[in-house]
Design a protein around this motif. Structure first.
Motif, mmCIF file in Angstrom:
data_model
loop_
_atom_site.group_PDB
_atom_site.id
_atom_site.type_symbol
_atom_site.label_atom_id
_atom_site.label_comp_id
_atom_site.label_asym_id
_atom_site.label_seq_id
_atom_site.Cartn_x
_atom_site.Cartn_y
_atom_site.Cartn_z
ATOM 1 N N ASN A 50 3.584 14.245 -1.818
ATOM 2 C CA ASN A 50 2.386 14.167 -2.159
ATOM 3 C C ASN A 50 1.949 13.026 -3.099
ATOM 4 O OD1 ASN A 50 1.732 16.320 -0.612
ATOM 5 N ND2 ASN A 50 2.585 17.830 -2.182
ATOM 6 N N LEU A 51 2.958 12.133 -3.443
ATOM 7 C CA LEU A 51 2.622 11.128 -4.485
ATOM 8 C C LEU A 51 1.286 10.259 -4.099
ATOM 9 C CD1 LEU A 51 4.009 9.268 -6.495
ATOM 10 C CD2 LEU A 51 4.704 7.736 -4.606
ATOM 11 N N ASN A 52 0.633 9.875 -5.080
ATOM 12 C CA ASN A 52 -0.533 9.160 -4.928
ATOM 13 C C ASN A 52 -0.130 7.694 -5.217
ATOM 14 O OD1 ASN A 52 -2.887 7.582 -5.321
ATOM 15 N ND2 ASN A 52 -3.951 8.810 -6.392
ATOM 16 N N LEU A 53 0.040 6.948 -4.251
ATOM 17 C CA LEU A 53 0.446 5.776 -4.235
ATOM 18 C C LEU A 53 -0.265 4.518 -5.198
ATOM 19 C CD1 LEU A 53 2.645 4.819 -2.098
ATOM 20 C CD2 LEU A 53 0.942 3.623 -0.910
ATOM 21 N N TYR A 54 -1.294 4.961 -5.807
ATOM 22 C CA TYR A 54 -2.015 4.134 -6.835
ATOM 23 C C TYR A 54 -1.385 4.640 -8.100
ATOM 24 C CZ TYR A 54 -4.567 2.938 -2.754
ATOM 25 O OH TYR A 54 -4.788 2.572 -1.528
ATOM 26 N N ASP A 55 -0.843 5.530 -8.401
ATOM 27 C CA ASP A 55 -0.124 6.171 -9.366
ATOM 28 C C ASP A 55 1.390 5.542 -9.464
ATOM 29 O OD1 ASP A 55 -2.350 7.554 -10.123
ATOM 30 O OD2 ASP A 55 -1.665 9.608 -9.366
ATOM 31 N N LEU A 56 1.928 5.055 -8.670
ATOM 32 C CA LEU A 56 3.069 4.342 -8.559
ATOM 33 C C LEU A 56 3.310 3.217 -9.630
ATOM 34 C CD1 LEU A 56 5.904 4.653 -7.382
ATOM 35 C CD2 LEU A 56 5.293 3.076 -5.605
ATOM 36 N N LYS A 57 4.137 3.389 -10.600
ATOM 37 C CA LYS A 57 4.134 2.091 -11.367
ATOM 38 C C LYS A 57 5.557 1.128 -10.965
ATOM 39 C CE LYS A 57 1.842 4.322 -14.385
ATOM 40 N NZ LYS A 57 0.716 4.575 -13.824
ATOM 41 N N MET A 58 5.373 -0.019 -11.497
ATOM 42 C CA MET A 58 6.216 -1.180 -11.008
ATOM 43 C C MET A 58 7.851 -0.521 -11.344
ATOM 44 S SD MET A 58 6.810 -3.851 -9.648
ATOM 45 C CE MET A 58 5.449 -5.085 -9.745
ATOM 46 N N ARG A 59 8.052 0.132 -12.269
ATOM 47 C CA ARG A 59 9.288 0.682 -12.619
ATOM 48 C C ARG A 59 9.876 1.524 -11.808
ATOM 49 N NH1 ARG A 59 11.538 4.315 -16.952
ATOM 50 N NH2 ARG A 59 13.501 3.533 -17.360
ATOM 51 N N GLU A 60 9.015 2.344 -11.258
ATOM 52 C CA GLU A 60 9.313 3.293 -10.232
ATOM 53 C C GLU A 60 9.480 2.746 -9.081
ATOM 54 O OE1 GLU A 60 6.844 7.203 -11.945
ATOM 55 O OE2 GLU A 60 5.914 5.484 -10.729
ATOM 56 N N ALA A 61 8.871 1.818 -8.559
ATOM 57 C CA ALA A 61 9.188 1.045 -7.428
ATOM 58 C C ALA A 61 10.550 0.248 -7.350
ATOM 59 C CB ALA A 61 8.025 0.074 -7.030
ATOM 60 N N SER A 62 10.960 -0.322 -8.687
ATOM 61 C CA SER A 62 11.992 -0.896 -8.873
ATOM 62 C C SER A 62 13.288 -0.172 -8.689
ATOM 63 C CB SER A 62 11.991 -1.653 -10.161
ATOM 64 O OG SER A 62 11.128 -2.815 -10.153
ATOM 65 N N GLN A 63 13.355 0.952 -9.143
ATOM 66 C CA GLN A 63 14.241 2.126 -9.381
ATOM 67 C C GLN A 63 14.512 2.582 -7.775
ATOM 68 O OE1 GLN A 63 12.446 4.953 -12.023
ATOM 69 N NE2 GLN A 63 13.632 4.319 -13.696
ATOM 70 N N PHE A 64 13.281 2.859 -6.892
ATOM 71 C CA PHE A 64 13.451 3.094 -5.636
ATOM 72 C C PHE A 64 14.280 1.769 -4.845
ATOM 73 C CE2 PHE A 64 11.820 2.780 -1.202
ATOM 74 C CZ PHE A 64 12.310 3.958 -0.591
ATOM 75 N N GLU A 99 16.296 -0.305 -6.045
ATOM 76 C CA GLU A 99 17.873 -0.036 -6.442
ATOM 77 C C GLU A 99 18.320 1.026 -6.011
ATOM 78 O OE1 GLU A 99 20.090 0.285 -10.948
ATOM 79 O OE2 GLU A 99 17.998 -0.689 -10.771
ATOM 80 N N TYR A 100 17.880 2.009 -5.694
ATOM 81 C CA TYR A 100 18.402 3.395 -5.205
ATOM 82 C C TYR A 100 18.978 2.848 -3.486
ATOM 83 C CZ TYR A 100 18.042 7.724 -2.442
ATOM 84 O OH TYR A 100 18.240 8.604 -1.508
ATOM 85 N N LEU A 101 18.167 2.419 -2.867
ATOM 86 C CA LEU A 101 18.181 1.808 -1.579
ATOM 87 C C LEU A 101 19.510 0.855 -1.662
ATOM 88 C CD1 LEU A 101 14.930 1.166 -0.140
ATOM 89 C CD2 LEU A 101 16.313 3.305 0.583
ATOM 90 N N LEU A 102 19.562 0.039 -2.375
ATOM 91 C CA LEU A 102 20.712 -1.019 -2.355
ATOM 92 C C LEU A 102 21.943 -0.587 -2.946
ATOM 93 C CD1 LEU A 102 18.487 -3.979 -3.767
ATOM 94 C CD2 LEU A 102 19.277 -3.867 -1.437
ATOM 95 N N LYS A 103 22.096 0.460 -3.948
ATOM 96 C CA LYS A 103 23.288 0.823 -4.585
ATOM 97 C C LYS A 103 23.806 2.055 -3.979
ATOM 98 C CE LYS A 103 22.911 -1.968 -8.757
ATOM 99 N NZ LYS A 103 22.454 -1.989 -10.016
ATOM 100 N N ASP A 104 22.766 2.972 -3.644
ATOM 101 C CA ASP A 104 23.288 4.530 -3.351
ATOM 102 C C ASP A 104 23.120 4.767 -1.726
ATOM 103 O OD1 ASP A 104 23.531 4.922 -6.134
ATOM 104 O OD2 ASP A 104 21.473 5.756 -6.260
ATOM 105 N N LYS A 105 22.483 4.160 -0.975
ATOM 106 C CA LYS A 105 22.559 4.392 0.595
ATOM 107 C C LYS A 105 23.443 3.497 1.325
ATOM 108 C CE LYS A 105 20.493 7.318 1.404
ATOM 109 N NZ LYS A 105 20.627 8.562 1.333
ATOM 110 N N VAL A 106 24.298 4.048 1.877
ATOM 111 C CA VAL A 106 25.397 3.470 2.837
ATOM 112 C C VAL A 106 24.821 2.619 3.654
ATOM 113 C CG1 VAL A 106 27.346 3.841 4.373
ATOM 114 C CG2 VAL A 106 27.040 5.563 2.225
ATOM 115 N N TYR A 107 23.656 3.102 4.599
ATOM 116 C CA TYR A 107 23.348 2.031 5.504
ATOM 117 C C TYR A 107 22.611 1.000 5.039
ATOM 118 C CZ TYR A 107 19.345 5.238 5.282
ATOM 119 O OH TYR A 107 18.349 6.059 4.804
#
Length: 90
Positions: A55-69, A71-79
Motif C-alpha cells: 500500500n506504499l504511496n509511490l510519492y512518499d518513496l525517498k531516494m535513499r529507500e529506492a537505493s536500498q531496494f 542494493e537489495y536486488l543486486l546483493k541479496d537476490k540470487v537471480y
C-alpha cells in the motif's frame, strides 16, 4: 519563479502503484522484449511488493529507500547476482 515539472511525471500523478505498474508493463510489452527480459520486470515488481508495503504511496518513496531496494536486488537476490552468466551461482 515556479519550477516547471516534467509532463511525463504529471501523467503519473494521482495514480496508484498498480496503475503505474500496468502502464509500465504495457509499455514494455509494446517494445517487443524477450520473454526472459519481461520475466525480470515481473520479478522486480514482485520483489518491490515484498521489500516495501503493497500500500506504499509511490510519492512518499525517498531516494535513499529506492537505493536500498536496488542494493537489495543486486546483493541479496540470487537471480540478480549472476545475471550476466545465468549460472545461478552467487
Amino acid at each position: 519563479m515556479k519550477r516547471i515539472r516534467n509532463t511525463s511525471i504529471n501523467n503519473f500523478e494521482n495514480k496508484s502503484l498498480n496503475e503505474i505498474r500496468s502502464i509500465v508493463i504495457s509499455y514494455k510489452q509494446s517494445q517487443n522484449l524477450s520473454p526472459k527480459t519481461f520475466d525480470v520486470y515481473k520479478r522486480v515488481f514482485k520483489e518491490f511488493d515484498i521489500f516495501f508495503d503493497k500500500n506504499l504511496n509511490l510519492y512518499d518513496l525517498k531516494m535513499r529507500e529506492a537505493s536500498q531496494f536496488i542494493e537489495y536486488l543486486l546483493k541479496d537476490k540470487v537471480y540478480y547476482l549472476d545475471r550476466f552468466h545465468n549460472t545461478g551461482r552467487v
